[in-house]
Enzyme design. Structure first.
Site, mmCIF file in Angstrom:
data_model
loop_
_atom_site.group_PDB
_atom_site.id
_atom_site.type_symbol
_atom_site.label_atom_id
_atom_site.label_comp_id
_atom_site.label_asym_id
_atom_site.label_seq_id
_atom_site.Cartn_x
_atom_site.Cartn_y
_atom_site.Cartn_z
ATOM 1 N N SER A 1 -1.515 -0.653 -1.635
ATOM 2 C CA SER A 1 -2.956 -0.365 -1.533
ATOM 3 C C SER A 1 -3.143 1.009 -0.920
ATOM 4 C CB SER A 1 -3.643 -1.375 -0.611
ATOM 5 O OG SER A 1 -3.458 -2.683 -1.064
ATOM 6 N N ARG B 1 -4.723 -4.205 9.580
ATOM 7 C CA ARG B 1 -4.038 -2.940 9.257
ATOM 8 C C ARG B 1 -4.104 -1.939 10.416
ATOM 9 N NH1 ARG B 1 -2.912 -6.019 5.763
ATOM 10 N NH2 ARG B 1 -2.658 -5.607 3.544
ATOM 11 N N GLU C 1 -5.248 3.772 3.660
ATOM 12 C CA GLU C 1 -4.347 2.900 4.423
ATOM 13 C C GLU C 1 -3.047 3.629 4.782
ATOM 14 O OE1 GLU C 1 -3.116 -1.378 3.277
ATOM 15 O OE2 GLU C 1 -1.281 -0.193 3.252
HETATM 16 P P1 FAD Z 1 6.883 4.274 6.467
HETATM 17 O O1 FAD Z 1 6.051 4.387 5.239
HETATM 18 O O2 FAD Z 1 8.113 5.083 6.521
HETATM 19 O O3 FAD Z 1 5.955 4.602 7.723
HETATM 20 C C1 FAD Z 1 4.676 4.047 7.837
HETATM 21 C C2 FAD Z 1 4.099 4.387 9.211
HETATM 22 O O4 FAD Z 1 4.863 3.745 10.222
HETATM 23 C C3 FAD Z 1 4.146 5.873 9.533
HETATM 24 O O5 FAD Z 1 3.017 6.180 10.330
HETATM 25 C C4 FAD Z 1 5.407 6.011 10.359
HETATM 26 O O6 FAD Z 1 5.355 7.133 11.241
HETATM 27 C C5 FAD Z 1 5.432 4.716 11.117
HETATM 28 N N1 FAD Z 1 6.763 4.221 11.473
HETATM 29 C C6 FAD Z 1 7.752 3.820 10.620
HETATM 30 N N2 FAD Z 1 8.809 3.358 11.325
HETATM 31 C C7 FAD Z 1 8.486 3.484 12.628
HETATM 32 C C8 FAD Z 1 9.163 3.193 13.846
HETATM 33 N N3 FAD Z 1 10.414 2.677 13.877
HETATM 34 N N4 FAD Z 1 8.526 3.455 15.025
HETATM 35 C C9 FAD Z 1 7.268 3.981 15.036
HETATM 36 N N5 FAD Z 1 6.591 4.296 13.920
HETATM 37 C C10 FAD Z 1 7.191 4.032 12.727
HETATM 38 N N6 FAD Z 1 1.572 -3.371 3.432
HETATM 39 C C11 FAD Z 1 0.976 -4.501 3.845
HETATM 40 O O7 FAD Z 1 0.546 -4.601 5.001
HETATM 41 N N7 FAD Z 1 0.835 -5.574 3.004
HETATM 42 C C12 FAD Z 1 1.277 -5.550 1.729
HETATM 43 O O8 FAD Z 1 1.134 -6.527 0.999
HETATM 44 C C13 FAD Z 1 1.911 -4.356 1.264
HETATM 45 N N8 FAD Z 1 2.349 -4.273 -0.020
HETATM 46 C C14 FAD Z 1 2.919 -3.118 -0.457
HETATM 47 C C15 FAD Z 1 3.352 -3.065 -1.788
HETATM 48 C C16 FAD Z 1 3.938 -1.917 -2.274
HETATM 49 C C17 FAD Z 1 4.394 -1.874 -3.705
HETATM 50 C C18 FAD Z 1 4.129 -0.792 -1.421
HETATM 51 C C19 FAD Z 1 4.811 0.443 -1.924
HETATM 52 C C20 FAD Z 1 3.694 -0.845 -0.109
HETATM 53 C C21 FAD Z 1 3.072 -2.010 0.395
HETATM 54 N N9 FAD Z 1 2.609 -2.106 1.709
HETATM 55 C C22 FAD Z 1 2.036 -3.259 2.158
HETATM 56 C C23 FAD Z 1 2.728 -0.938 2.639
HETATM 57 C C24 FAD Z 1 4.126 -0.820 3.304
HETATM 58 O O9 FAD Z 1 5.069 -1.596 2.638
HETATM 59 C C25 FAD Z 1 4.086 -1.254 4.772
HETATM 60 O O10 FAD Z 1 3.130 -0.523 5.489
HETATM 61 C C26 FAD Z 1 5.442 -1.066 5.462
HETATM 62 O O11 FAD Z 1 5.424 -1.646 6.734
HETATM 63 C C27 FAD Z 1 5.869 0.393 5.583
HETATM 64 O O12 FAD Z 1 7.222 0.413 5.998
HETATM 65 P P2 FAD Z 1 8.099 1.738 5.910
HETATM 66 O O13 FAD Z 1 9.395 1.483 6.596
HETATM 67 O O14 FAD Z 1 8.195 2.175 4.488
HETATM 68 O O15 FAD Z 1 7.215 2.744 6.756
HETATM 69 N N1 EPU Z 2 -9.468 -6.898 -8.013
HETATM 70 C C1 EPU Z 2 -10.244 -6.205 -8.916
HETATM 71 N N2 EPU Z 2 -9.612 -5.244 -9.675
HETATM 72 C C2 EPU Z 2 -8.288 -4.964 -9.569
HETATM 73 C C3 EPU Z 2 -7.518 -5.686 -8.630
HETATM 74 C C4 EPU Z 2 -8.142 -6.654 -7.851
HETATM 75 O O1 EPU Z 2 -11.445 -6.412 -9.035
HETATM 76 O O2 EPU Z 2 -7.800 -4.088 -10.278
HETATM 77 C C5 EPU Z 2 -10.125 -7.943 -7.191
HETATM 78 C C6 EPU Z 2 -9.436 -9.310 -7.383
HETATM 79 O O3 EPU Z 2 -9.967 -9.968 -8.498
HETATM 80 C C7 EPU Z 2 -9.726 -10.007 -6.082
HETATM 81 C C8 EPU Z 2 -9.833 -8.870 -5.072
HETATM 82 O O4 EPU Z 2 -9.926 -7.654 -5.816
HETATM 83 O O5 EPU Z 2 -10.963 -10.656 -6.119
HETATM 84 C C9 EPU Z 2 -8.651 -8.817 -4.118
HETATM 85 O O6 EPU Z 2 -7.457 -8.530 -4.862
HETATM 86 P P1 EPU Z 2 -5.993 -8.886 -4.303
HETATM 87 O O7 EPU Z 2 -5.866 -10.345 -4.069
HETATM 88 O O8 EPU Z 2 -5.002 -8.226 -5.193
HETATM 89 O O9 EPU Z 2 -5.940 -8.262 -2.849
HETATM 90 P P2 EPU Z 2 -6.360 -6.824 -2.300
HETATM 91 O O10 EPU Z 2 -7.537 -7.014 -1.374
HETATM 92 O O11 EPU Z 2 -6.547 -5.837 -3.374
HETATM 93 C C10 EPU Z 2 -4.907 -7.053 -0.166
HETATM 94 C C11 EPU Z 2 -3.991 -6.164 0.598
HETATM 95 C C12 EPU Z 2 -2.623 -6.159 -0.028
HETATM 96 C C13 EPU Z 2 -2.076 -7.589 0.000
HETATM 97 C C14 EPU Z 2 -3.031 -8.472 -0.792
HETATM 98 C C15 EPU Z 2 -2.641 -9.923 -0.717
HETATM 99 C C16 EPU Z 2 -5.344 -4.476 1.668
HETATM 100 C C17 EPU Z 2 -5.791 -3.067 1.684
HETATM 101 N N3 EPU Z 2 -4.533 -4.824 0.673
HETATM 102 O O12 EPU Z 2 -5.070 -6.464 -1.454
HETATM 103 O O13 EPU Z 2 -1.769 -5.342 0.758
HETATM 104 O O14 EPU Z 2 -0.795 -7.648 -0.577
HETATM 105 O O15 EPU Z 2 -4.360 -8.361 -0.245
HETATM 106 O O16 EPU Z 2 -2.927 -10.413 0.566
HETATM 107 O O17 EPU Z 2 -5.713 -5.243 2.564
HETATM 108 C C18 EPU Z 2 -1.029 -3.090 1.023
HETATM 109 O O18 EPU Z 2 -1.563 -3.141 2.142
HETATM 110 O O19 EPU Z 2 -0.402 -2.095 0.611
HETATM 111 C C19 EPU Z 2 -1.131 -4.257 0.152
HETATM 112 C C20 EPU Z 2 -0.634 -4.289 -1.083
#
Ligand code: FAD
Ligand code: EPU
Length: 354
Positions: free
Chosen positions: A252, A179, A347
């Site tokens: 997250s 991240r 995050e």
């Molecule tokens: P924004 O939220 O608009 O911006 C995020 C950051 O990037 C800001 O600091 C912004 O200034 C910068 N930025 C954006 N575009 C540019 C650019 N072109 N040049 C320079 N800086 C820029 N993230 C994960 O890593 N793994 C996941 O599994 C994951 N799951 C998600 C699930 C949900 C339901 C949600 C809502 C979010 C999740 N995220 C996850 C977080 C998010 O989707 C990612 O961080 C994504 O890359 C953000 O994209 P955005 O275009 O919305 O960026």
């Molecule tokens: N868990 C709990 N309680 C809950 C949810 C989860 O105890 O309410 C436990 C699960 O049982 C599991 C552990 O937490 O043992 C991990 O859960 P999960 O697999 O959902 O992954 P996470 O660590 O919570 C991370 C990323 C996610 C990514 C998933 C899958 C971070 C901060 N988050 O979540 O990324 O999608 O793994 O790889 O690293 C994001 O960055 O926005 C994001 C959604």
């Protein structure tokens, strides 16, 4: 809320448009109210030299905004918000075992994953359904289900605000980590213009993350393919994470904390069920589990709260402000600190705090 005027386009140039006093409520997935003094949408990267010739971009605070899925507005943005709305996916070369693809910053991430699947290019399938733009993907080195995007990025094309010129960062210069990246470390310096990926032609499937194999088995007979892995990951994600189209959230809210082995051992000695993974010489703990263990899952303070579906996700039940959500975040972090002595770090980018 302050008494700003309704949005009005005040000017357009070739490839960009500018709006004053713009609402950002529809541009962040928390759906909190916030405004920017000025919003610039760039549709053509060729317009960047003209856009950056504007004095305000050097004298006022600048925020780059994608789809707003990893940002919390705890107040209005006092300066300029610039959004890359550029489009384009180009195959640069693809005669060998890998293919090189250049993608404009404004493309939607999930659309790119499906484009790759349709073209038979693997590598991104575990990252299906992550919201946001391609330009934001390198910022926090998006990751899910055992894969991080930095593994597939060859180089990133940027506008370097310090040099006031276009530039390119090779993979090693991006300093990708969990991240994290050079872009996240220096948020004011780089605007990502396009990302170049190197993707394998033959499937190199990554099935080790908990749940993928079971989900593939539940899909029925058939060899795993990138498309089937994408389907399995989609099902897992849709089950686990609240949908921002239904309830405001940014995924997250905290990073999984990386702690000393002594801290991890103490917690796991007391509660062996605490999930933990090796992270170099340290240990990565599950923030969701720690928050859940504090009884904070489903916690609510007015319209701001912790999801009752996933303890790591903060949610806006309706009219929560960014400050309301920040208050809940601080409460969650304080509970985890008091119970486990572990510091949680946000995050998403939090902006607009005083
Ligand atoms: P924004 O939220 O608009 O911006 C995020 C950051 O990037 C800001 O600091 C912004 O200034 C910068 N930025 C954006 N575009 C540019 C650019 N072109 N040049 C320079 N800086 C820029 N993230 C994960 O890593 N793994 C996941 O599994 C994951 N799951 C998600 C699930 C949900 C339901 C949600 C809502 C979010 C999740 N995220 C996850 C977080 C998010 O989707 C990612 O961080 C994504 O890359 C953000 O994209 P955005 O275009 O919305 O960026
Ligand atoms: N868990 C709990 N309680 C809950 C949810 C989860 O105890 O309410 C436990 C699960 O049982 C599991 C552990 O937490 O043992 C991990 O859960 P999960 O697999 O959902 O992954 P996470 O660590 O919570 C991370 C990323 C996610 C990514 C998933 C899958 C971070 C901060 N988050 O979540 O990324 O999608 O793994 O790889 O690293 C994001 O960055 O926005 C994001 C959604």
């Amino acid at each position: 809320m302050s008494s700003y005027r309704t949005d009005a386009a005040i000017s357009t140039g070739v490839g960009y448009s500018i709006v004053e006093n713009a609402s950002l409520e529809g541009r962040n997935t928390f759906r909190v109210a916030a405004r920017a003094a000025m919003l610039i949408d760039v549709r053509d990267a060729a317009a960047l030299p003209e856009v950056f010739a504007f004095d305000g971009l050097h004298t006022q605070p600048l925020l780059i905004l994608g789809e707003g899925s990893n940002i919390l507005f705890a107040g209005d943005w006092p300066g300029i918000v610039l959004s890359m709305a550029t489009r384009g996916i180009e195959i640069l070369d693809g005669d060998g075992d890998t293919v090189r693809v250049r993608v404009a910053a404004g493309e939607n991430w999930n659309d790119l994953v499906y484009w790759c699947l349709a073209h038979g290019f693997g590598g991104l399938e575990n990252l299906v359904l992550i919201p946001g733009t391609v330009g934001a993907a390198p910022i926090q080195n998006i990751g899910a289900y055992g894969v991080e995007v930095g593994e597939m990025i060859e180089r990133v094309q940027v506008w370097d605000r310090e040099a006031r010129a276009p530039s390119t960062l090779e993979n090693a210069e991006c300093r990708f980590a969990y991240r994290d990246s050079v872009f996240k470390q220096q948020p004011a310096r780089y605007l990502v213009v396009a990302v170049e990926f190197r993707l394998p032609r033959a499937a190199v499937l990554r099935l080790d993350y908990a749940g993928i194999s079971d989900e593939l088995a539940a899909l029925g007979d058939g060899e795993p393919t990138p498309a089937r892995v994408a389907e399995a990951v989609s099902r897992l994600r849709l089950r686990k994470l609240p949908n921002p189209a239904l309830i405001g959230n940014a995924g997250s809210f905290f990073k999984n904390p990386i702690v000393d082995t002594t801290i991890a051992d103490a917690i796991r000695g007391a509660i062996p069920a605490c999930p933990a993974w090796p992270a170099g010489s340290a240990i990565k703990l599950s923030a969701a589990w720690l928050i859940d263990a504090c009884g904070m899952k489903g916690y609510r303070d007015g319209d701001a709260g912790v999801s009752d579906q996933h303890a790591l996700v903060l949610v806006n039940h309706g009219r929560a402000s960014g400050v309301d959500l920040l208050r809940v975040a601080r409460k969650v972090a304080s509970e985890v600190w008091q119970r486990f002595g572990v510091k949680l770090e946000a995050e998403p980018r939090v902006v607009g705090t005083r």
